[in-house]
Design a protein around this motif. Structure first.
Motif, PDB file in Angstrom:
ATOM      1  N   LEU A 138       0.742  -1.105   0.150  1.00  0.00           N
ATOM      2  CA  LEU A 138      -0.021  -0.006   0.118  1.00  0.00           C
ATOM      3  C   LEU A 138       0.928   1.243  -0.028  1.00  0.00           C
ATOM      4  N   ALA A 139       1.788   1.246   0.789  1.00  0.00           N
ATOM      5  CA  ALA A 139       2.758   2.323   1.035  1.00  0.00           C
ATOM      6  C   ALA A 139       3.515   2.802  -0.554  1.00  0.00           C
ATOM      7  N   SER A 140       3.780   1.762  -1.108  1.00  0.00           N
ATOM      8  CA  SER A 140       4.538   1.792  -2.561  1.00  0.00           C
ATOM      9  C   SER A 140       3.910   2.194  -3.807  1.00  0.00           C
ATOM     10  N   SER A 141       2.469   1.803  -3.706  1.00  0.00           N
ATOM     11  CA  SER A 141       1.563   1.836  -4.724  1.00  0.00           C
ATOM     12  C   SER A 141       0.317   2.327  -4.518  1.00  0.00           C
ATOM     13  N   TRP A 142      -0.018   3.189  -3.522  1.00  0.00           N
ATOM     14  CA  TRP A 142      -1.219   3.590  -3.009  1.00  0.00           C
ATOM     15  C   TRP A 142      -2.229   3.959  -4.259  1.00  0.00           C
ATOM     16  N   ALA A 143      -1.701   4.865  -5.152  1.00  0.00           N
ATOM     17  CA  ALA A 143      -2.377   5.414  -6.262  1.00  0.00           C
ATOM     18  C   ALA A 143      -3.017   4.368  -6.975  1.00  0.00           C
ATOM     19  N   ASN A 144      -2.695   3.218  -7.217  1.00  0.00           N
ATOM     20  CA  ASN A 144      -3.290   2.232  -7.798  1.00  0.00           C
ATOM     21  C   ASN A 144      -4.702   1.760  -7.272  1.00  0.00           C
ATOM     22  N   PHE A 145      -4.991   1.967  -5.792  1.00  0.00           N
ATOM     23  CA  PHE A 145      -5.864   1.809  -5.426  1.00  0.00           C
ATOM     24  C   PHE A 145      -7.042   2.645  -5.237  1.00  0.00           C
ATOM     25  N   VAL A 146      -6.640   3.776  -5.847  1.00  0.00           N
ATOM     26  CA  VAL A 146      -8.033   4.837  -5.670  1.00  0.00           C
ATOM     27  C   VAL A 146      -8.616   4.859  -7.016  1.00  0.00           C
ATOM     28  N   LYS A 147      -9.714   4.077  -7.056  1.00  0.00           N
ATOM     29  CA  LYS A 147     -10.327   3.657  -8.149  1.00  0.00           C
ATOM     30  C   LYS A 147     -11.842   3.193  -7.741  1.00  0.00           C
ATOM     31  N   PRO A 148     -12.831   2.954  -8.442  1.00  0.00           N
ATOM     32  CA  PRO A 148     -14.157   2.631  -8.096  1.00  0.00           C
ATOM     33  C   PRO A 148     -14.158   0.966  -7.603  1.00  0.00           C
ATOM     34  N   PRO A 149     -14.942   0.579  -6.948  1.00  0.00           N
ATOM     35  CA  PRO A 149     -14.732  -0.865  -6.322  1.00  0.00           C
ATOM     36  C   PRO A 149     -15.040  -1.691  -7.398  1.00  0.00           C
ATOM     37  N   GLN A 150     -15.789  -1.246  -8.346  1.00  0.00           N
ATOM     38  CA  GLN A 150     -16.036  -2.639  -9.573  1.00  0.00           C
ATOM     39  C   GLN A 150     -14.531  -2.523 -10.113  1.00  0.00           C
ATOM     40  N   ASP A 151     -13.844  -1.834 -10.180  1.00  0.00           N
ATOM     41  CA  ASP A 151     -12.413  -2.032 -10.779  1.00  0.00           C
ATOM     42  C   ASP A 151     -11.343  -2.645 -10.111  1.00  0.00           C
ATOM     43  N   TYR A 152     -11.698  -3.183  -8.990  1.00  0.00           N
ATOM     44  CA  TYR A 152     -10.704  -3.907  -8.108  1.00  0.00           C
ATOM     45  C   TYR A 152     -10.728  -5.342  -8.653  1.00  0.00           C
ATOM     46  N   THR A 153      -9.479  -5.845  -8.752  1.00  0.00           N
ATOM     47  CA  THR A 153      -9.127  -7.133  -9.276  1.00  0.00           C
ATOM     48  C   THR A 153      -9.284  -8.104  -7.853  1.00  0.00           C
ATOM     49  N   ILE A 154      -9.199  -9.404  -8.199  1.00  0.00           N
ATOM     50  CA  ILE A 154      -9.011 -10.333  -7.167  1.00  0.00           C
ATOM     51  C   ILE A 154      -8.106 -10.137  -6.111  1.00  0.00           C
ATOM     52  N   SER A 155      -6.730  -9.872  -6.757  1.00  0.00           N
ATOM     53  CA  SER A 155      -5.591  -9.610  -5.857  1.00  0.00           C
ATOM     54  C   SER A 155      -5.831  -8.159  -5.373  1.00  0.00           C
ATOM     55  N   ASP A 156      -6.318  -7.320  -5.840  1.00  0.00           N
ATOM     56  CA  ASP A 156      -6.356  -5.821  -5.360  1.00  0.00           C
ATOM     57  C   ASP A 156      -7.444  -6.118  -3.902  1.00  0.00           C
ATOM     58  N   ARG A 157      -8.492  -7.068  -4.138  1.00  0.00           N
ATOM     59  CA  ARG A 157      -9.443  -7.459  -2.874  1.00  0.00           C
ATOM     60  C   ARG A 157      -8.602  -8.079  -1.621  1.00  0.00           C
ATOM     61  N   GLU A 158      -7.529  -8.691  -1.872  1.00  0.00           N
ATOM     62  CA  GLU A 158      -7.049  -9.427  -0.813  1.00  0.00           C
ATOM     63  C   GLU A 158      -5.962  -8.245   0.148  1.00  0.00           C
ATOM     64  N   VAL A 159      -5.670  -7.429  -0.522  1.00  0.00           N
ATOM     65  CA  VAL A 159      -4.720  -6.165   0.007  1.00  0.00           C
ATOM     66  C   VAL A 159      -5.338  -5.525   1.166  1.00  0.00           C
ATOM     67  N   MET A 160      -4.710  -5.783   2.475  1.00  0.00           N
ATOM     68  CA  MET A 160      -5.251  -5.024   3.616  1.00  0.00           C
ATOM     69  C   MET A 160      -6.762  -5.592   4.095  1.00  0.00           C
ATOM     70  N   SER A 161      -6.644  -6.997   4.015  1.00  0.00           N
ATOM     71  CA  SER A 161      -7.819  -7.729   4.181  1.00  0.00           C
ATOM     72  C   SER A 161      -9.050  -7.183   3.607  1.00  0.00           C
ATOM     73  N   GLY A 162      -8.978  -6.766   2.407  1.00  0.00           N
ATOM     74  CA  GLY A 162      -9.962  -6.109   1.592  1.00  0.00           C
ATOM     75  C   GLY A 162     -10.562  -4.580   1.975  1.00  0.00           C
ATOM     76  N   ARG A 163      -9.809  -4.117   3.079  1.00  0.00           N
ATOM     77  CA  ARG A 163     -10.139  -2.704   3.528  1.00  0.00           C
ATOM     78  C   ARG A 163     -10.272  -1.795   2.488  1.00  0.00           C
ATOM     79  N   LEU A 164      -9.471  -1.690   1.500  1.00  0.00           N
ATOM     80  CA  LEU A 164      -9.199  -0.726   0.446  1.00  0.00           C
ATOM     81  C   LEU A 164     -10.510  -0.718  -0.603  1.00  0.00           C
ATOM     82  N   MET A 165     -10.835  -2.017  -0.836  1.00  0.00           N
ATOM     83  CA  MET A 165     -12.203  -2.018  -1.764  1.00  0.00           C
ATOM     84  C   MET A 165     -13.436  -1.595  -0.770  1.00  0.00           C
TER      85      MET A 165
END
Length: 316
Positions: A138-165
Motif C-alpha cells: 500500500l505504501a509503495s503503490s497507493w495510487a493504484n487503489f484509488v478507483k471505483p470498487p468494481q475496478d478492483y481485481t481479485i488480488s486487489d481485494r486481498e490487500v489489507m484484508s479487503g479494506r481498500l475496496m
C-alpha cells in the motif's frame, strides 16, 4: 483488572492451543474467548496505556507488565493494533525511561533507549514480514487503489484484508448522494443492508453516516484532546500525546469507537489528559532521588513559633 483479565485470557488461549486463523494469511491469533482479534487487542492496548501512566509502580514491575501486554498484542496478531501501539511503545521505553533519571542524564538515556526501540522495531518487522507485506504494498503503490470498487481485481481485494475496496465502496456511495446527504450523511447505521461489511475506518464511516459536519466534529474532538495533551506541563506529556496518536492511527484501519473496548480506551485517555492538564505538579519518580535540604528554613521557623508570637511578627 484489565491487565490481569487480558493476560489470563490470552495465556489460557496460548496454553490450551485455542487459536483463530487470520483472514488473509496462514498466521493465527490467540484471543482467548473473544470472537475477533480487534476488540481483544484494543483491550490490551488500553491496558498498555494504563500501566504506562501508573505512577506508583516500580520500574521493573512496570517493565514486566508492559512486556507481557506487548507479547499479548503480538499473539493477538491484529496488524492495526500492532502498528498503532508503536508511538506509545516508543514514548514509554524511550522518553518515559529517560524521565526517571536526573535531568543531566536524560538526553543520553533517551538516545540509547530510542536506538534500542528502533532496533526492536526493525527486528519485529523482519520477523513479521509476511504479516505486514500488505502495508508495504500500500505504501509503495497507493495510487493504484484509488478507483471505483468494481475496478478492483481479485488480488486487489486481498490487500489489507479487503479494506481498500470497502473504503472505495463507501466513498463512491457517499459521492453519489445528494448535497444534503453529503453535508449531513445518510444517517446513523445507514450502512446496514447497503454494505456487507462495516467501513473499517472511523473517518470513512463518519463521512457516510454523518457527512462533512460529522467528520469535522470528530476531527475537532480528536484535535482538541490531542492538543490538550500537548499543553500538559510537568506531567507525562509524551506518553499522553503518543497515546492519542496511537488511537488516531487505530481509527484509520478499524473502528474503536464502534466497540465498548474502544470507548473505554478513549474515555480513560481523555480522563488522564484532562486530569494532567489541570495538575501540573505531577512528577515522575526518579531512580536517583535529588538531595533534599532538611535544615529548617524561614517558613519552618515561623510555623514553629507560638501562635501569639506569629501574630506579633505579622503585625510588625
Amino acid at each position: 483488572v484489565a491487565v490481569y483479565l487480558g493476560t489470563i485470557d490470552y495465556l489460557l488461549s496460548l496454553l490450551l492451543g485455542v487459536a483463530k486463523a487470520t483472514e488473509s494469511d496462514s498466521s493465527v491469533s490467540y484471543i482467548g474467548g473473544y470472537n475477533h482479534e480487534g476488540a481483544f487487542s484494543i483491550a490490551l492496548a488500553t491496558a498498555f496505556i494504563v500501566v504506562a501512566l501508573i505512577r506508583d509502580m516500580g520500574a521493573l514491575v512496570k517493565g514486566a507488565w508492559l512486556g507481557i501486554i506487548l507479547a499479548g498484542l503480538l499473539l493477538a496478531n491484529y496488524r492495526t493494533s500492532i502498528l498503532a501501539i508503536v508511538p506509545s511503545l516508543f514514548a514509554q521505553f524511550a522518553m518515559g525511561t529517560a524521565q526517571m533519571f536526573p535531568k543531566r542524564q536524560r538526553l543520553a538515556i533517551g538516545i540509547v533507549m530510542a536506538l534500542i526501540c528502533l532496533v526492536g522495531i526493525v527486528i519485529a518487522s523482519i520477523l513479521m514480514e509476511e504479516r505486514f507485506r500488505d502495508v508495504a504494498t500500500l505504501a509503495s503503490s497507493w495510487a493504484n487503489f484509488v478507483k471505483p470498487p468494481q475496478d478492483y481485481t481479485i488480488s486487489d481485494r486481498e490487500v489489507m484484508s479487503g479494506r481498500l475496496m470497502i473504503w472505495s465502496e463507501y466513498l463512491y456511495a457517499y459521492a453519489g448522494g445528494t448535497d444534503l446527504q453529503k453535508l449531513l450523511g445518510f444517517g446513523a447505521n445507514s450502512w446496514v443492508g447497503v454494505f456487507s461489511n462495516y467501513a473499517h475506518n472511523t473517518l470513512v464511516s463518519q463521512l457516510y453516516e454523518y457527512g462533512v459536519l460529522g467528520v469535522l466534529a470528530l476531527i475537532y474532538l480528536w484535535a482538541s484532546m490531542f492538543f490538550t495533551a500537548v499543553r500538559v506541563v510537568g506531567g507525562p506529556r509524551a506518553k499522553l500525546v503518543a497515546a492519542h496518536a496511537s488511537f488516531i492511527l487505530l481509527s484509520f484501519a478499524t473502528m474503536p469507537l464502534w466497540m465498548i473496548e474502544g470507548y473505554i480506551y478513549y474515555g480513560l485517555l481523555c480522563g488522564y489528559t484532562l486530569f494532567f492538564s489541570r495538575h501540573a505538579s505531577y512528577a515522575l519518580p526518579r531512580l536517583v532521588p535529588r538531595a533534599v535540604d532538611r535544615s529548617p528554613g524561614p517558613a519552618a521557623a515561623v510555623s514553629a513559633m507560638p501562635a501569639m508570637d506569629r501574630g506579633m511578627n505579622s503585625h510588625a
